[in-house]
Design a protein around this motif. Structure first.
Motif, PDB file in Angstrom:
ATOM      1  N   ARG A  48       0.649  -1.161   0.694  1.00 27.99           N
ATOM      2  CA  ARG A  48      -0.167  -0.249  -0.062  1.00 27.99           C
ATOM      3  C   ARG A  48       0.735   1.372  -0.031  1.00 27.99           C
ATOM      4  NH1 ARG A  48      -5.296  -0.752   4.310  1.00 27.99           N
ATOM      5  NH2 ARG A  48      -5.946   1.181   2.986  1.00 27.99           N
ATOM      6  N   TYR A  82       0.694   5.391   0.445  1.00 29.52           N
ATOM      7  CA  TYR A  82      -0.378   5.692   1.006  1.00 29.52           C
ATOM      8  C   TYR A  82      -0.054   7.859   0.079  1.00 29.52           C
ATOM      9  CZ  TYR A  82      -2.272   3.553   4.371  1.00 29.52           C
ATOM     10  OH  TYR A  82      -3.099   2.713   5.393  1.00 29.52           O
ATOM     11  N   GLU A 139      -1.574  -1.338  -3.466  1.00 24.84           N
ATOM     12  CA  GLU A 139      -3.080  -0.084  -3.583  1.00 24.84           C
ATOM     13  C   GLU A 139      -2.408   1.414  -3.551  1.00 24.84           C
ATOM     14  OE1 GLU A 139      -6.645   0.106  -0.714  1.00 24.84           O
ATOM     15  OE2 GLU A 139      -5.148  -1.422  -0.721  1.00 24.84           O
ATOM     16  N   VAL A 168      -3.048   5.053  -1.940  1.00 19.91           N
ATOM     17  CA  VAL A 168      -4.139   4.915  -1.092  1.00 19.91           C
ATOM     18  C   VAL A 168      -4.644   6.794  -1.155  1.00 19.91           C
ATOM     19  CG1 VAL A 168      -5.082   4.607   1.467  1.00 19.91           C
ATOM     20  CG2 VAL A 168      -3.921   3.186   0.221  1.00 19.91           C
ATOM     21  N   LEU A 205      -7.818   8.041   6.958  1.00 13.05           N
ATOM     22  CA  LEU A 205      -7.237   7.727   6.483  1.00 13.05           C
ATOM     23  C   LEU A 205      -5.522   8.640   6.272  1.00 13.05           C
ATOM     24  CD1 LEU A 205      -8.496   7.432   2.148  1.00 13.05           C
ATOM     25  CD2 LEU A 205      -7.993   5.618   3.708  1.00 13.05           C
TER      26      LEU A 205
END
Length: 93
Positions: free
Chosen positions: A5, A7, A36, A38, A46
């Motif tokens: 992930r 961010y 992913e 984000v 988040l």
């Protein structure tokens, strides 16, 4: 949570953050890593999640995780790329 992930934020006035995010995703894409993305600008929760998980209340994107494991920020990512230790950095090896 499993998998990589990253961010990031789609809303920033900082060219440096935009550039760093682009470089991280370009390198991951170039090496065919699945991840992913984000976008913390979509929800303050988040952003807080990113900061809590990284252990840094002032963390800014990009921040990289593999599942529940914090890999690091942009500087550590670039260092791993330069030292050819990206697999280890991403907790894939």
């Amino acid at each position: 949570m499993s998998g990589l992930r990253v961010y990031s934020t789609s809303v920033t006035g900082s060219r440096e953050i935009k550039s760093q995010q682009s470089e991280v995703t370009r390198i991951l894409d170039g090496k065919n890593f699945k991840y992913e993305l984000v976008d913390i600008s979509q929800d303050n929760a988040l952003r807080e999640e990113m900061r809590t998980r990284s252990g840094n209340p002032k963390a800014i994107p990009p921040q990289i995780f593999n599942g529940d494991h914090y890999c690091g920020d942009y500087e550590l990512f670039v260092e791993a790329v330069e030292q050819n230790t990206l697999q280890e950095f991403l907790k894939l090896a």
